[in-house]
Design a protein around this motif. Structure first.
Motif, mmCIF file in Angstrom:
data_model
loop_
_atom_site.group_PDB
_atom_site.id
_atom_site.type_symbol
_atom_site.label_atom_id
_atom_site.label_comp_id
_atom_site.label_asym_id
_atom_site.label_seq_id
_atom_site.Cartn_x
_atom_site.Cartn_y
_atom_site.Cartn_z
ATOM 1 N N ILE B 49 -23.995 -59.648 -7.754
ATOM 2 C CA ILE B 49 -22.788 -59.064 -7.451
ATOM 3 C C ILE B 49 -21.814 -59.443 -8.952
ATOM 4 C CG2 ILE B 49 -20.543 -59.136 -6.173
ATOM 5 C CD1 ILE B 49 -22.277 -59.973 -3.822
ATOM 6 N N CYS B 213 -19.253 -51.525 -4.724
ATOM 7 C CA CYS B 213 -19.161 -52.031 -3.000
ATOM 8 C C CYS B 213 -18.235 -51.021 -2.445
ATOM 9 C CB CYS B 213 -18.664 -53.346 -3.041
ATOM 10 S SG CYS B 213 -18.363 -53.741 -1.770
ATOM 11 N N CYS B 218 -12.319 -52.840 -2.482
ATOM 12 C CA CYS B 218 -13.294 -53.768 -3.192
ATOM 13 C C CYS B 218 -13.536 -53.516 -4.616
ATOM 14 C CB CYS B 218 -14.435 -54.233 -2.245
ATOM 15 S SG CYS B 218 -15.460 -55.590 -2.985
ATOM 16 N N ALA B 220 -15.821 -55.008 -6.581
ATOM 17 C CA ALA B 220 -17.337 -55.504 -6.751
ATOM 18 C C ALA B 220 -18.330 -54.620 -7.286
ATOM 19 C CB ALA B 220 -17.799 -56.467 -5.823
ATOM 20 N N ILE B 222 -22.589 -54.119 -7.671
ATOM 21 C CA ILE B 222 -23.736 -54.409 -7.352
ATOM 22 C C ILE B 222 -24.762 -54.109 -8.266
ATOM 23 C CG2 ILE B 222 -25.221 -54.935 -5.333
ATOM 24 C CD1 ILE B 222 -22.529 -55.670 -4.671
ATOM 25 N N ASP B 233 -25.188 -57.956 1.000
ATOM 26 C CA ASP B 233 -23.830 -58.527 1.737
ATOM 27 C C ASP B 233 -22.874 -58.802 0.471
ATOM 28 O OD1 ASP B 233 -24.823 -58.537 4.334
ATOM 29 O OD2 ASP B 233 -26.494 -60.057 3.558
ATOM 30 N N CYS B 234 -21.567 -57.945 0.301
ATOM 31 C CA CYS B 234 -20.839 -58.119 -0.731
ATOM 32 C C CYS B 234 -20.058 -59.518 -0.123
ATOM 33 C CB CYS B 234 -19.793 -57.164 -0.777
ATOM 34 S SG CYS B 234 -18.363 -57.357 -1.872
ATOM 35 N N LYS B 235 -20.266 -60.368 -1.283
ATOM 36 C CA LYS B 235 -19.532 -61.732 -0.793
ATOM 37 C C LYS B 235 -18.135 -61.891 -1.168
ATOM 38 C CE LYS B 235 -23.144 -64.661 -1.368
ATOM 39 N NZ LYS B 235 -24.238 -63.425 -1.801
ATOM 40 N N LYS B 236 -17.728 -60.458 -1.648
ATOM 41 C CA LYS B 236 -16.128 -60.600 -1.949
ATOM 42 C C LYS B 236 -15.431 -60.019 -0.704
ATOM 43 C CE LYS B 236 -13.611 -59.612 -6.249
ATOM 44 N NZ LYS B 236 -13.461 -58.521 -7.297
#
Lengths: 202, 478
Positions: B49, B213, B218, B220, B222, B233-236
């Protein structure tokens, strides 16, 4: 209207008037009511096409952001052509959409439209009914297009038209009084009287 | 035909699986220690990410390499890379073959050079005499004012990397540095910022290794080796999505199936709407019951009757291995029925699957709320010395696992809807039912957990994840 647009349009008027095409009466351009944002164009049906000898009037609206956005152009004269709506006169032509370039002019547009009349692109249709006829019954398409040119664009008459006029008359006798819808119905149904009648019935 | 294809694929898969496990067994020094569940999970894959800055660095590295390989400015290299979808190998190959053609295909050079278009110093766009005319490789020259207005119109239309030249029939695209220098000269800082954001988005969307994402707001990005239909799974922002199609993750269904399904759901939403009602009557005492948790095992507060939310049948038939609530029973005689009856049957079939799909969606949302409640309860329990914080952590883990399993379960329904009848579908429905019953058992226990139910719940967690993996491994086409 922005300054650039106004200067450009004035310059283009001069260009069109001086051009060879105007001298040969191929194209014409004039303002609607002294207003440069709304213009009237005219093109002559090109030779060796069903539109030969017809006079086609165009409605041209110049956007505020001209020439960075294309002019909005549609046919005022009714025309039977795969890339032009037989109902509204709307045109499907790439240079009037995403292929427009600011260096193009109204003269280029008028000449491109003339070229479109000579070479239709049925795979990129505006009017699906016309395009289908163009592909499946090219003979009927040509005679229908020239009939429309005769009725709406003052193009010369030919022999085939007698048959078409006869069918129109028959439909009229059945009680269908609106001429334009009779022509559209017969043209859309490849001049099949029965099918056209069913098409017109509510 | 379809059946045979599927069958063949399975054999291959199974062979691969067997080979894989054998090799692992012999080659892996200590399989028990290093093998976590993730290693075996057919859904997981390697991805990173990235923040905007990291993406910029990544793109710039490609640009620098390109500048060294072929002699162009960074701005032109960027445009070239973008037009070739950042495929450096293809660019290098074409460069070796015909460097001139590469620049034409990359829309940097024109196929034919324009010759002396302008008279003296007149800009043909605005029809004005100016001191200097500007332009790029194609030699179409216009004044600064016109270029700026052209860029403004394009940028406000959302066009960025695809801004073309203003010349008639010119195919050349405008490089970043030219656009930015004009905008800077005209003090268009806001427009310039907008342009840079647009180009950045455009570069990312054309890059085979990158994906934005899809989570709301968001930023982010990837990064993974290839566009595979794998779970990210986006951590953000905590969004879970598919790396290939960018919409909600959908195993065991594939991207096309889920696209077809979502379009169908959108089209048929009116007929399906009535089902998503949140209340049903208790089949025994007819009291109106609102579903407030995710579990389908309902216990009527009034009469104590245990029943299934989906089929309203007695729950006692659901706890065992005869869980059949997830299976659609097709009318065996349907081919001989009238068209009308067939249409009704088709709708009935769709509604059956849609109802279950929508119900799991609903349950997922409700279980999310439930987990928040549980977290609060844990806090209370810890403060009243009813176990320590660590004692209760298993519940959070159970909640997370439940979410993952229910999520997969939700996506088994569109998959089953498009499956052809036969042994393969029967196997799928069997495994689906197994998972369904395990999920409901876990969900029921979580909602009623006490301190000493830990062993029991951990047992159920083990069962449910095993069943989920069995299904995914068997049916997820990779």
């Amino acid at each position: 209207m922005s300054n650039i647009a106004l200067t450009r349009i004035q310059r283009e008027f001069k260009e069109v008037i001086k051009s060879d095409e105007v001298k040969n009466c191929q194209i014409k351009l004039e303002p609607f009511e002294d207003n440069f944002t709304h213009l009237k164009g005219e093109i002559i049906g090109p030779p060796d096409t069903p539109y030969q000898g017809g006079k086609y009037t165009l409605d041209i609206v110049i956007p505020e952001t001209y020439p960075f956005n294309p002019p909005k152009v549609k046919f005022l004269t009714k025309i039977w052509h795969p890339n032009i709506s037989s109902q509204t006169g709307a045109i499907c032509l790439d240079i009037l959409k995403d292929q427009w370039a600011a260096a193009m002019t109204l003269r280029t547009v008028l000449l491109s439209l003339q070229a479109l009349m000579s070479a239709a692109e049925p795979d990129d249709p505006q009017d699906a009914v016309v395009a289908t006829q163009f592909k499946q019954h090219p003979e009927i398409f040509r005679s229908t297009a020239s009939f429309w040119a005769y009725v709406y664009a003052e193009a010369p008459r030919n022999e085939k038209m007698k048959e078409y006029e006869e069918k129109l008359k028959q439909l009229q006798e059945m009680g269908f009084h609106e001429k334009n819808s009779r022509i559209t119905a017969l043209s859309s149904k490849n001049w099949d009287l029965q099918a056209a009648m069913e098409f017109l019935l509510p | 035909m379809e059946e045979r294809k599927i069958k063949k694929m399975d054999d291959n898969e199974m062979e691969e699986c067997d080979m894989g496990s054998d090799e692992d067994y012999y080659n892996d020094p200590d399989p028990d220690v290093t093998h976590t569940d993730n290693d075996k999970d057919p859904e997981s894959f390697e991805y990173k990410i990235l923040e905007v800055v990291e993406v910029e660095m990544l793109l710039n590295t490609s640009v620098e390499t390109m500048c060294k390989t072929i002699d162009v400015s960074p701005s032109l290299a960027k445009l070239l890379l973008h037009n070739y979808s950042w495929n450096t190998q293809k660019i290098e190959a074409e460069y070796r073959q015909n460097p001139e053609q590469l620049l034409i295909n990359g829309k940097i050079k024109p196929s034919k050079i324009a010759k002396g278009v302008s008279r003296k110093n007149e800009c043909i766009v605005c029809a004005q005499e100016v001191d200097t005319l500007l332009g790029v490789e194609c030699r179409h020259r216009f004044c600064e004012t016109c270029w700026c207005q052209h860029f403004e119109v394009q940028i406000l239309n959302g066009v960025s990397t695809a801004i073309g030249c203003m010349g008639t029939d010119c195919t050349v695209l405008m490089p970043e540095d030219f656009v930015l220098s004009i905008l800077r000269c005209r003090n268009q800082s806001k427009l310039s910022q907008q342009y840079q954001e647009l180009t950045f988005r455009s570069y990312v969307s054309n890059h085979p290794e990158l994906l934005y994402c899809p989570g709301p707001n968001c930023t982010a990005v990837i990064q993974a080796k290839a566009k595979e239909a794998k779970r990210v799974d986006c951590k953000k922002c905590k969004t879970t999505f598919c790396f290939k199609c960018g919409i909600d993750y959908h195993a065991p269904a594939d991207c096309d199936t889920i696209k077809k399904w979502l379009i169908k759901c959108a089209d048929d939403s009116e007929t399906a709407n009535y089902i998503s009602a949140h209340t049903k009557d208790c089949p025994k005492c007819q009291v109106c019951i609102e579903k407030d948790g995710g579990c389908n095992h309902m216990k009527c507060k009034k009469c104590g009757h245990d029943f299934c939310w989906m089929c309203l049948g007695d729950w006692s038939a659901h706890g065992s291995e005869y869980y059949e609530c997830s299976k659609y029973k097709e009318n065996p005689n349907i081919a001989n029925e009238s068209e009308h009856a067939q249409a009704r049957e088709a709708l009935k079939k769709y509604l059956f699957y849609f109802e279950r799909w929508a119900n799991h969606d609903n349950s997922l949302r409700k279980e999310k709320d439930k987990m928040k409640e549980i977290a609060k309860q844990i806090e209370e329990k810890v403060t009243t010395k009813d176990g320590t914080w660590i004692d209760w952590q298993y519940l959070n883990k159970a909640g997370e696992l439940l979410r993952r399993c229910r999520y997969t379960l939700q996506y088994t329904y569109p998959y089953a809807y498009y499956m052809l009848k036969g042994a393969r579908k029967e196997l799928f429905e069997y495994q689906q039912a197994q998972l369904e019953s395990a999920v409901e058992a876990l969900s029921y226990d979580i909602e009623r957990a006490v301190l000493d139910s830990r062993g029991d719940i951990e047992n159920k967690m083990d069962v449910v994840e095993k069943r989920r993996l069995t299904l995914v491994r068997e049916f997820l086409v990779t």
